[in-house]
Design an enzyme around this catalytic site. Structure first.
Site, PDB file in Angstrom:
ATOM      1  N   CYS A  71      12.631  30.914  87.363  1.00 14.23           N
ATOM      2  CA  CYS A  71      11.752  32.050  87.716  1.00 14.23           C
ATOM      3  C   CYS A  71      12.037  33.292  86.889  1.00 14.23           C
ATOM      4  O   CYS A  71      11.167  34.149  86.747  1.00 14.23           O
ATOM      5  CB  CYS A  71      11.914  32.406  89.180  1.00 14.23           C
ATOM      6  SG  CYS A  71      11.607  31.046  90.272  1.00 14.23           S
ATOM      7  N   HIS A 323       2.929  33.251  91.306  1.00 11.96           N
ATOM      8  CA  HIS A 323       4.217  33.386  90.615  1.00 11.96           C
ATOM      9  C   HIS A 323       4.352  32.220  89.636  1.00 11.96           C
ATOM     10  O   HIS A 323       4.983  31.218  89.932  1.00 11.96           O
ATOM     11  CB  HIS A 323       5.316  33.376  91.692  1.00 11.96           C
ATOM     12  CG  HIS A 323       6.707  33.220  91.184  1.00 11.96           C
ATOM     13  ND1 HIS A 323       7.128  33.655  89.945  1.00 11.96           N
ATOM     14  CD2 HIS A 323       7.816  32.683  91.773  1.00 11.96           C
ATOM     15  CE1 HIS A 323       8.419  33.367  89.797  1.00 11.96           C
ATOM     16  NE2 HIS A 323       8.850  32.771  90.887  1.00 11.96           N
ATOM     17  N   CYS A 354      14.417  36.555  92.553  1.00 10.43           N
ATOM     18  CA  CYS A 354      15.326  35.447  92.853  1.00 10.43           C
ATOM     19  C   CYS A 354      15.031  34.303  91.884  1.00 10.43           C
ATOM     20  O   CYS A 354      13.951  34.228  91.300  1.00 10.43           O
ATOM     21  CB  CYS A 354      15.181  34.999  94.301  1.00 10.43           C
ATOM     22  SG  CYS A 354      13.555  34.398  94.747  1.00 10.43           S
TER      23      CYS A 354
HETATM   24  C1  LIG Z   1       3.382  27.017 100.291  1.00  6.69           C
HETATM   25  C2  LIG Z   1       2.689  25.938  99.474  1.00  6.69           C
HETATM   26  C3  LIG Z   1       3.360  24.563  99.726  1.00  6.69           C
HETATM   27  C4  LIG Z   1       1.229  25.874  99.911  1.00  6.69           C
HETATM   28  O1  LIG Z   1       0.568  24.949  99.106  1.00  6.69           O
HETATM   29  P1  LIG Z   1      -0.881  24.430  99.494  1.00  6.69           P
HETATM   30  O2  LIG Z   1      -0.815  23.743 100.831  1.00  6.69           O
HETATM   31  O3  LIG Z   1      -1.393  23.665  98.345  1.00  6.69           O
HETATM   32  O4  LIG Z   1      -1.648  25.812  99.629  1.00  6.69           O
HETATM   33  P2  LIG Z   1      -3.146  26.100  99.988  1.00  6.69           P
HETATM   34  O5  LIG Z   1      -3.609  27.183  99.106  1.00  6.69           O
HETATM   35  O6  LIG Z   1      -3.944  24.818 100.032  1.00  6.69           O
HETATM   36  O7  LIG Z   1      -3.021  26.710 101.436  1.00  6.69           O
HETATM   37  C5  LIG Z   1      -2.763  25.895 102.563  1.00  6.69           C
HETATM   38  C6  LIG Z   1      -3.702  26.318 103.682  1.00  6.69           C
HETATM   39  O8  LIG Z   1      -3.393  27.661 104.032  1.00  6.69           O
HETATM   40  C7  LIG Z   1      -4.571  28.454 103.938  1.00  6.69           C
HETATM   41  N1  LIG Z   1      -4.157  29.791 103.521  1.00  6.69           N
HETATM   42  C8  LIG Z   1      -3.379  30.103 102.454  1.00  6.69           C
HETATM   43  N2  LIG Z   1      -3.188  31.434 102.401  1.00  6.69           N
HETATM   44  C9  LIG Z   1      -3.858  31.965 103.453  1.00  6.69           C
HETATM   45  C10 LIG Z   1      -4.045  33.274 103.939  1.00  6.69           C
HETATM   46  N3  LIG Z   1      -3.499  34.326 103.309  1.00  6.69           N
HETATM   47  N4  LIG Z   1      -4.776  33.457 105.044  1.00  6.69           N
HETATM   48  C11 LIG Z   1      -5.344  32.393 105.684  1.00  6.69           C
HETATM   49  N5  LIG Z   1      -5.199  31.110 105.268  1.00  6.69           N
HETATM   50  C12 LIG Z   1      -4.471  30.913 104.163  1.00  6.69           C
HETATM   51  C13 LIG Z   1      -5.437  27.735 102.911  1.00  6.69           C
HETATM   52  O9  LIG Z   1      -6.779  28.068 103.068  1.00  6.69           O
HETATM   53  C14 LIG Z   1      -5.174  26.304 103.258  1.00  6.69           C
HETATM   54  O10 LIG Z   1      -5.930  25.974 104.368  1.00  6.69           O
HETATM   55  P3  LIG Z   1      -6.533  24.472 104.551  1.00  6.69           P
HETATM   56  O11 LIG Z   1      -5.330  23.581 104.652  1.00  6.69           O
HETATM   57  O12 LIG Z   1      -7.331  24.590 105.813  1.00  6.69           O
HETATM   58  O13 LIG Z   1      -7.328  24.229 103.315  1.00  6.69           O
HETATM   59  C15 LIG Z   1       2.755  26.240  97.928  1.00  6.69           C
HETATM   60  O14 LIG Z   1       1.982  27.368  97.633  1.00  6.69           O
HETATM   61  C16 LIG Z   1       4.181  26.470  97.478  1.00  6.69           C
HETATM   62  O15 LIG Z   1       4.922  25.505  97.267  1.00  6.69           O
HETATM   63  N6  LIG Z   1       4.557  27.743  97.291  1.00  6.69           N
HETATM   64  C17 LIG Z   1       5.926  28.091  96.889  1.00  6.69           C
HETATM   65  C18 LIG Z   1       6.041  28.019  95.392  1.00  6.69           C
HETATM   66  C19 LIG Z   1       7.462  28.109  94.952  1.00  6.69           C
HETATM   67  O16 LIG Z   1       8.370  27.498  95.522  1.00  6.69           O
HETATM   68  N7  LIG Z   1       7.698  28.878  93.901  1.00  6.69           N
HETATM   69  C20 LIG Z   1       9.010  29.093  93.378  1.00  6.69           C
HETATM   70  C21 LIG Z   1       9.655  30.169  94.142  1.00  6.69           C
HETATM   71  S1  LIG Z   1      11.346  30.286  93.814  1.00  6.69           S
END
Ligand SMILES: CC(C)(COP(=O)(O)OP(=O)(O)OC[C@H]1O[C@@H](n2cnc3c(N)ncnc32)[C@H](O)[C@@H]1OP(=O)(O)O)[C@@H](O)C(=O)NCCC(=O)NCCS
Length: 377
Positions: A71, A323, A354
């Site tokens: 990151c 990110h 981080c």
């Molecule tokens: C958290 C994570 C697993 C979610 O992935 P995802 O399931 O593909 O994400 P989506 O965009 O499809 O969102 C999941 C659901 O939440 C909903 N949603 C997301 N953000 C929302 C918000 N702000 N308000 C309302 N709903 C929201 C989406 O509409 C989706 O709904 P659905 O399942 O009914 O379609 C993924 O974003 C992730 O791994 N993030 C962390 C990344 C990371 O680790 N980076 C390195 C950091 S060190």
């Protein structure tokens, strides 16, 4: 929107934009190009700094190389080239990063040494960033899901307000693209959710653990992007007529237990403050990478800052706009530089993030527009 776009083309476009915006810089004066990517293979392989320099039209005499600190890739590219400038080896350098998380899923082709788990050097959770965020909730019960959700919602609202005020757009480089809908032009971040509500967030699934606290609403989404910056010694900046946007004061990286990697920016910030001879009260603006809300909140709690302190991520952050791992460090710096222009009463700012496998990175910057007045609080 970048599904059909190569990762190296994203960084090349960013570099061309940077060079166009600094026309007084003779291209042959660039001493080195450091470009970060976490997954260095395919269109993110082949020592990106060199390939991107050639593709962006820099003369063949300009060298380049690739960097990886997950990151904090772009932040490390800046730290490394800034170190070269401080040593006197470079006058001018280009530093940035790219991550196409669509084409290169996190950890996709990694082959962690089995000793990590066999010898219990780290637990399995350490290799899953979402699980490390869950572990932070476990470790600090005061970091509730409600606080994380509120922070996530505020990030969405602040990014929307910053876009509406036109703060973010001037630093973007439009990218021509081709998608299933045909040809297009990317001119803004994608996937922002300004309509986010606490009720909506409360209903989201917890993908990393049953009955967990980390959701898609309080974590950074998986995105594609590239960033790049121009670094110069004070003398070279003056000689070449470059606009000084920030002055690097100090930087530091630190390691923590990989299972709770989100607290990494706490020791790295303490180190960077100490090296600069400053305290947290001297910092007037904070750009903290929002990998996960809980992880930013752990830093705010540590330093006694409110969850909604107006000096912290005033234009929102990664929870709303994503990110793309190795590129995010320079995005924090770009936003801080713009905020410095608007806040001549602020002398020092912090960018911090981080890093996977238990690290933190922090850089302290001085505002060249500082006109005296408020220090930190
Ligand atoms: C958290 C994570 C697993 C979610 O992935 P995802 O399931 O593909 O994400 P989506 O965009 O499809 O969102 C999941 C659901 O939440 C909903 N949603 C997301 N953000 C929302 C918000 N702000 N308000 C309302 N709903 C929201 C989406 O509409 C989706 O709904 P659905 O399942 O009914 O379609 C993924 O974003 C992730 O791994 N993030 C962390 C990344 C990371 O680790 N980076 C390195 C950091 S060190």
């Amino acid at each position: 929107m970048y599904w059909g776009t190569r990762a190296d083309d994203l960084i090349v476009k960013a570099m061309i934009g940077l060079l166009e915006r600094n026309p007084s810089l003779p291209k042959e004066r660039v001493d080195d190009v450091a470009i970060a990517a976490t997954t260095q293979e395919g269109d993110q392989g082949l020592t990106l700094g060199r390939t991107a320099a050639i593709l962006a039209g820099l003369p063949m005499s300009v060298p380049g190389y690739a960097i990886d600190r997950m990151c904090a890739g772009a932040m490390t590219a800046v730290a490394t080239t800034a170190g070269g400038i401080a040593f006197g080896a470079y006058d001018v350098a280009i530093a940035g990063g790219v991550e196409h998380m669509g084409r290169h899923p996190m950890g996709g082709s990694a082959d962690p040494n089995p000793r990590f788990l066999a010898e219990k050097l780290v637990s399995g959770d350490a290799l899953n960033m979402g699980m490390t965020a869950e572990r932070l909730h476990d470790r600090f019960p005061s970091l509730t899901k409600e606080r994380a959700d509120r922070f996530g919602m505020r990030s969405q609202q602040k990014v929307a307000a910053a876009y509406a005020a036109g703060h973010i757009q001037p630093d973007l480089v439009p990218v021509a693209l081709r998608s299933e809908q045909g040809y297009g032009l990317a001119t803004a971040d994608e996937g922002m959710r300004p309509e986010t509500t606490m009720e909506g967030l409360a209903a989201l699934k917890t993908p990393f653990r049953p009955h967990g606290r980390v959701t898609a609403g309080n974590a950074s989404p998986l995105t594609d992007g590239a960033t790049v910056s121009l670094l110069a010694s004070a003398d070279a900046a003056k000689e070449l007529g470059l606009t000084t946007k920030m002055r690097l004061v100090s930087f530091a990286f630190a390691g923590v237990q990989p299972e709770v990697m989100g607290i990494g920016p706490i020791p790295s910030t303490e180190k960077a403050l100490k090296k600069a001879g400053l305290s947290i009260e001297d910092i007037g603006l904070f750009e903290l990478n929002e990998a996960f809300a809980v992880q930013v909140l752990s830093l705010l709690d540590h330093f006694g800052l409110d969850d909604d302190d107006p000096r912290v991520n005033p234009w929102g952050g990664a929870i709303a706009i994503g990110h793309p791992l190795a590129s995010s460090g320079v995005r924090l710096m770009i936003q801080l530089a713009r905020q410095f222009e608007q806040h001549p009463e602020v002398r020092y700012g912090l960018t911090a993030m981080c890093v996977g496998l238990g690290q933190g990175g922090s850089m302290i910057w001085e505002n060249p527009h500082y006109r005296g007045g408020r220090k930190g609080k």
